[in-house]
Design an enzyme around this catalytic site. Structure first.
Site, PDB file in Angstrom:
ATOM      1  N   GLU A 203       0.818  -1.224   0.000  1.00 15.48           N
ATOM      2  CA  GLU A 203       0.000   0.000   0.000  1.00 15.48           C
ATOM      3  C   GLU A 203       0.844   1.263   0.000  1.00 15.48           C
ATOM      4  O   GLU A 203       0.598   2.191   0.772  1.00 15.48           O
ATOM      5  CB  GLU A 203      -0.987  -0.045   1.184  1.00 15.48           C
ATOM      6  N   ASP A 258      -0.847  -3.825  -3.509  1.00 14.83           N
ATOM      7  CA  ASP A 258      -1.676  -2.641  -3.216  1.00 14.83           C
ATOM      8  C   ASP A 258      -3.148  -2.923  -3.511  1.00 14.83           C
ATOM      9  O   ASP A 258      -3.490  -3.930  -4.142  1.00 14.83           O
ATOM     10  CB  ASP A 258      -1.203  -1.430  -4.032  1.00 14.83           C
ATOM     11  N   GLU A 327      -5.590 -10.792  -2.175  1.00 14.38           N
ATOM     12  CA  GLU A 327      -6.470 -10.674  -1.001  1.00 14.38           C
ATOM     13  C   GLU A 327      -7.936 -10.638  -1.426  1.00 14.38           C
ATOM     14  O   GLU A 327      -8.745  -9.880  -0.885  1.00 14.38           O
ATOM     15  CB  GLU A 327      -6.137  -9.389  -0.209  1.00 14.38           C
TER      16      GLU A 327
HETATM   17  O1  9MR Z   1      -7.673  -8.732   7.636  1.00 12.73           O
HETATM   18  C1  9MR Z   1      -6.833  -7.924   8.412  1.00 12.73           C
HETATM   19  C2  9MR Z   1      -7.558  -7.469   9.655  1.00 12.73           C
HETATM   20  O2  9MR Z   1      -7.809  -8.585  10.501  1.00 12.73           O
HETATM   21  C3  9MR Z   1      -6.725  -6.420  10.380  1.00 12.73           C
HETATM   22  O3  9MR Z   1      -7.478  -5.920  11.469  1.00 12.73           O
HETATM   23  C4  9MR Z   1      -6.379  -5.302   9.412  1.00 12.73           C
HETATM   24  C5  9MR Z   1      -5.549  -4.236  10.074  1.00 12.73           C
HETATM   25  O4  9MR Z   1      -5.224  -3.227   9.166  1.00 12.73           O
HETATM   26  O5  9MR Z   1      -5.661  -5.838   8.317  1.00 12.73           O
HETATM   27  C6  9MR Z   1      -6.435  -6.718   7.573  1.00 12.73           C
HETATM   28  O6  9MR Z   1      -5.727  -7.153   6.449  1.00 12.73           O
HETATM   29  C7  9MR Z   1      -5.404  -6.133   5.498  1.00 12.73           C
HETATM   30  C8  9MR Z   1      -4.116  -6.551   4.826  1.00 12.73           C
HETATM   31  O7  9MR Z   1      -3.107  -6.787   5.773  1.00 12.73           O
HETATM   32  C9  9MR Z   1      -3.656  -5.490   3.845  1.00 12.73           C
HETATM   33  N1  9MR Z   1      -4.696  -5.189   2.892  1.00 12.73           N
HETATM   34  C10 9MR Z   1      -6.013  -4.885   3.447  1.00 12.73           C
HETATM   35  C11 9MR Z   1      -6.454  -6.012   4.393  1.00 12.73           C
HETATM   36  C12 9MR Z   1      -7.871  -5.762   4.883  1.00 12.73           C
HETATM   37  O8  9MR Z   1      -7.925  -4.597   5.638  1.00 12.73           O
END
Ligand code: 9MR
Length: 429
Positions: A203, A258, A327
């Site tokens: 990101e 990203d 993702e």
């Molecule tokens: O799924 C993840 C969630 O449990 C966490 O609370 C969150 C914190 O920012 O991160 C989520 O995963 C993210 C991933 O690491 C990066 N891309 C976006 C995902 C969804 O928010």
């Protein structure tokens, strides 16, 4: 494979031969526990949940537990064309759980949803905690899976000390670079040859369509580290991250990851321009990760496909460059929909199944063109998804292929073979 009986026979034979893409031996059903509810970061909806098949298995053909032997395996369906992965949490991976049976049957690639982020691996300077990460890697190896490491450098989910310097000041350029190097070296070399692919930076592109993310969007890397080589660009921290990762594991696949690339052409262009410039400088970037947290109605598949094709053009600079979907999930709510609930009607299931079928048809097409090598869903079943409570507190979502009880949804059948989802919907009605 239009005929359901043939499909069941076919998958039974496959099950006997391989049991799953990862080659594990299925446990007798009577030995299985219900879903492990001991979660590190539980969604409220998952607490106290047990898995009860909703339909009698004698009559049901399509609404079945995802681990059922007659259910075809996702990753076998996509065979050598595309790796199929999922984000998991190590508390879910108890060998006797249904969850374990489901993931080892359907996926050949795994990533940890949270446990390999810097705030968990390196909560205070000098202290590393690898217990969960080690468990994850041991699990992956025990089932012969491909593993992704998520994520090395990110502005979010970093420990409190990460950007801090002396006397309450911010860290200096030298400090932050040294921290990045120590972190990447320690983590990547620990799993050298075992974690196949790393999200090296996550990101880093601005949502404004204007180059990279800076302080106004929560990232301090550019303003602290800035332009190291005097070429006028202030994002040399990205280069450094890739060089550190390459040095720590020369054979690992290194990805820049990203969101919104599939849905926001301005952001895609900014991402493309940055990656292209870095590749032209010789920075060792092996591929682009498209997160793909999308909605049921947006983006249209054509826009998503155009994003994959554009990023795959970077093969002209690095012939080994890959594009991955890292993702994937499909919210049943539109992006700006603030409603607190949505009934999952057969019409919604139909739309959702068509959406997933369209997506996977396109993924297969892109994989066959050599543009895409992996699709990872962000979670496994609706009972545990980051989209519960986000962006609307108290709201549940249903963005994945298996439902809250880990039963197959019509969308699952649509991903196996789009002609099967109408029959699955008919069974629901
Ligand atoms: O799924 C993840 C969630 O449990 C966490 O609370 C969150 C914190 O920012 O991160 C989520 O995963 C993210 C991933 O690491 C990066 N891309 C976006 C995902 C969804 O928010």
């Amino acid at each position: 494979m239009k005929n359901r009986k043939m499909l069941i026979a076919f998958s039974l034979v496959l099950a006997l031969l391989f049991s799953a893409c990862t080659g594990t031996v299925p446990e007798p059903e009577e030995n299985r526990d219900v879903l492990d509810t001991n979660t590190a970061e539980p969604n409220s909806a998952e607490k106290d949940q047990t898995v009860e098949p909703q339909d009698s298995e004698e009559t049901a053909s399509y609404v079945l537990p995802a681990y059922d032997d007659s259910v075809p395996s996702l990753c076998e369906t996509y065979g050598d064309v595309l790796k199929i992965g999922a984000a998991v949490n190590t508390d879910q991976l108890r060998e006797t759980s249904d969850f374990y049976q489901v993931v080892t049957k359907h996926y050949n690639t795994f990533v940890t949803e949270n446990e390999m982020k810097p705030m968990y691996l390196n909560p205070s300077e000098g202290d590393f905690f690898f217990d969960a990460a080690d468990r994850f890697v041991e699990f992956g190896e025990s089932v012969g899976a491909t593993l992704r490491g998520h994520t090395l450098i990110w502005h979010s989910q970093v420990p409190d000390w990460w950007f801090g310097g002396e006397n309450g000041e911010r860290a200096t350029r030298e400090q932050l670079l040294a921290r990045m190097e120590t972190y990447i070296h320690t983590v990547v070399s620990r799993y050298q040859g075992r974690i196949h692919t790393w999200d090296v930076v996550n990101e880093v592109i601005s949502d404004t369509g204007n180059g990279i993310r800076r302080d106004n969007e929560g990232s301090q890397y550019a303003s602290i580290i800035g332009d190291l080589d005097g070429d006028g660009e202030d994002y040399d921290y990205i280069e450094q991250a890739f060089y550190f990762a390459r040095a720590a594991d020369p054979d690992a696949q290194l990805i820049i990851n990203d969101y919104s690339l599939e849905s926001d052409p301005a952001k895609l262009n900014a991402f493309y321009d940055v990656v292209k410039a870095l590749l032209e400088k010789g920075v060792p970037i092996d591929g682009a990760g498209i997160q793909a947290h999308i909605q049921i109605g947006y983006p249209v598949v054509e826009l998503f496909e155009a994003a994959i094709e554009k990023l795959a053009e970077l093969k002209e600079i690095n012939p080994d460059f890959v594009v991955q979907i890292t993702e994937l999930d499909v919210s049943i709510f539109d992006w700006n929909d603030q409603s607190t609930t949505k009934e999952i009607t057969p019409e919604l299931q139909k739309k959702f199944a068509e959406r997933y079928a369209d997506l996977f048809e396109m993924f297969r097409r892109q994989a066959e063109k050599g543009n895409l090598d992996m699709v990872v869903t962000w979670g496994v079943y609706d009972g545990r998804s980051w989209l519960d409570n986000y962006p609307v507190e108290g709201r549940t979502n249903a963005p994945l292929l298996f439902d809250r009880n880990m039963m197959t949804k019509p969308a699952f059948w649509g991903v196996i073979d789009r002609d099967l989802s109408p029959e699955a919907i008919a069974e629901l009605e």
